[in-house]
Design a protein around this motif. Structure first.
Motif, PDB file in Angstrom:
ATOM      1  N   PRO A  54      69.672  32.019  65.563  1.00  2.00           N
ATOM      2  CA  PRO A  54      68.334  31.454  65.325  1.00  2.00           C
ATOM      3  C   PRO A  54      67.600  32.094  64.147  1.00  2.00           C
ATOM      4  O   PRO A  54      66.790  31.435  63.481  1.00  2.00           O
ATOM      5  CB  PRO A  54      67.600  31.713  66.641  1.00  2.00           C
TER       6      PRO A  54
ATOM      7  N   HIS B 286      61.500  34.383  57.281  1.00  2.00           N
ATOM      8  CA  HIS B 286      60.903  34.098  58.588  1.00  2.00           C
ATOM      9  C   HIS B 286      59.476  34.631  58.592  1.00  2.00           C
ATOM     10  O   HIS B 286      59.232  35.794  58.236  1.00  2.00           O
ATOM     11  CB  HIS B 286      61.682  34.769  59.715  1.00  2.00           C
TER      12      HIS B 286
ATOM     13  N   ARG C 160      62.100  30.200  63.623  1.00  2.00           N
ATOM     14  CA  ARG C 160      63.551  30.096  63.568  1.00  2.00           C
ATOM     15  C   ARG C 160      64.009  29.389  62.285  1.00  2.00           C
ATOM     16  O   ARG C 160      63.288  28.578  61.712  1.00  2.00           O
ATOM     17  CB  ARG C 160      64.084  29.310  64.774  1.00  2.00           C
TER      18      ARG C 160
END
Length: 400
Positions: free
Chosen positions: A277, A327, A377
């Motif tokens: 992920p 992220h 993710r």
């Protein structure tokens, strides 16, 4: 001493009756053999009557079979065979689905397939740390890697670093087994990505100010739009249309065509050869990513929520391509129109646009400082109208 049948308890009698019935079904009494001449009736004086027409098979009440057909036991065995066969086929398909990403990842990145050299630019190399974590977010490996990049001088000592992303192919989207996935991440599909360059960081406020001060191409730009102030903080409060104007002015200045990445290029660059992920592993922590740390993912822990952006490169770790902050921190605009799933998506990494005219939402990727881990993710997708602005949203530029 064994009791007589009449002396045995009632439940024992019932059990024995059931066993006798089962025995009659499994082992029916043998059929009577018919005479080979049973179909003819002799007549007097040598005359014979024609045999009666054949009769349909008769079901035997005692054995549960059809004359000339299968016994009940044979039917049960036949059914069991097909059930077992179906289960085995299902297991083979499931195992193939589960190991496919492992096989696929072995041939994912062609590290020698680099984008062409830039005229008048010299590629340099830089070292960086790549970290992975276990299911609880504890660091379990740290490796030193190296990547190539070139720089654009934006003036007044402000530089833009562009990292060389090797070509390859990957499975875009998330597997159905991924925790907290969304349906719009389906179906997973292989995509072939050509080599390109991508910003080492999201565009900073210092870089924005330098380019926003250049001559207008299509629309005006606010030179200081951000809510959180700081030269090394990511620029935010910029729309998709604003980021396109930034690319146009940068292209005019440099003579190279800068653009936003396609959605496929962005996910490929974020994953950098991983299938988990996050490029860090199965979860993330606030030691590595700026997000709403009061929420957790998988077996990770809820820790810290900073409630603001952080300077680029704050965490001193990158993915395997040498890209930082893929992220969290700020959402990143992509070139593509929004589609509700990947049915019909390009398989060559190109931008996916709707055929019909009109104003369509544009893609955002990566999550932000205000989002929970689920929305940070690598496969997660989000959308907003092209003129939407927020202190959660920034971008990084691409070039090929």
């Amino acid at each position: 001493m064994m009791r007589s049948v009449n002396q045995r308890p009632e439940n024992t009698k019932v059990i024995l009756q059931r066993l006798a019935e089962i025995n009659r079904i499994i082992k029916p009494p043998p059929r009577r053999q018919q005479s080979q001449l049973a179909g003819t009736v002799p007549s007097s004086r040598g005359n014979s009557t024609p045999p009666p027409p054949p009769q349909p098979p008769k079901k035997s009440a005692s054995s549960g079979t059809i004359s000339g057909g299968l016994t009940r036991r044979q039917l049960i065995n036949e059914m069991l065979y097909w059930v077992v066969f179906g289960v085995l086929i299902g297991l083979i398909i499931l195992i193939g689905y589960l190991i496919r990403p492992l096989i696929f990842s072995l041939i994912k990145i062609n590290w020698d397939d680099l984008p062409p050299l830039i005229s008048g630019k010299e590629l340099q190399s830089f070292d960086f740390d790549v970290v992975t974590v276990d299911s609880r977010g504890k660091e379990n490996s740290r490796n030193r890697r190296q990547a190539n990049f070139f720089t654009e001088d934006l003036g007044n000592g402000v530089m833009l670093e562009m990292v060389a992303i090797p070509g390859g192919f990957f499975d875009m989207g998330s597997p159905v087994t991924e925790e907290d996935r969304f349906d719009n991440e389906s179906p997973q599909h292989p995509v072939d990505i050509k080599p390109f360059y991508l910003g080492k960081f999201t565009v900073t406020q210092a870089q924005w100010k330098a380019v926003a001060a250049l001559d207008k191409v299509s629309r005006d730009l606010n030179t200081d739009p951000s809510n959180f102030k700081g030269d090394n903080l990511p620029v935010e409060q910029v729309s998709w249309s604003d980021s396109k104007e930034f690319c146009a002015r940068l292209s005019t200045k440099t003579g190279r065509t800068y653009r936003l990445p396609s959605e496929a290029e962005w996910e490929y660059a974020c994953r950098a050869g991983t299938t988990t992920p996050f490029h860090f592993g199965e979860t993330i922590t606030t030691d590595l990513v700026n997000y709403d740390g009061e929420s957790s993912y998988g077996f990770g822990l809820a820790v810290e929520y900073r409630e603001k952006t952080t300077p680029v490169e704050s965490f001193q770790v990158a993915n395997a391509f040498g890209l930082y902050d893929m992220h969290g921190n700020v959402w990143e605009w992509c070139e593509d129109h929004w589609h509700i799933n990947y049915n019909g998506a390009p398989k060559d990494g190109s931008v996916w646009l709707k055929k019909e005219n009109g104003v369509h939402s544009r893609l955002l990727r990566g999550g932000s400082w205000g989002n929970d881990p689920r929305n940070c993710r690598g496969a997660n997708r989000f959308r907003k109208e092209p003129d939407y602005k927020s202190n959660f949203i920034g971008f990084r530029v691409a070039f090929s």
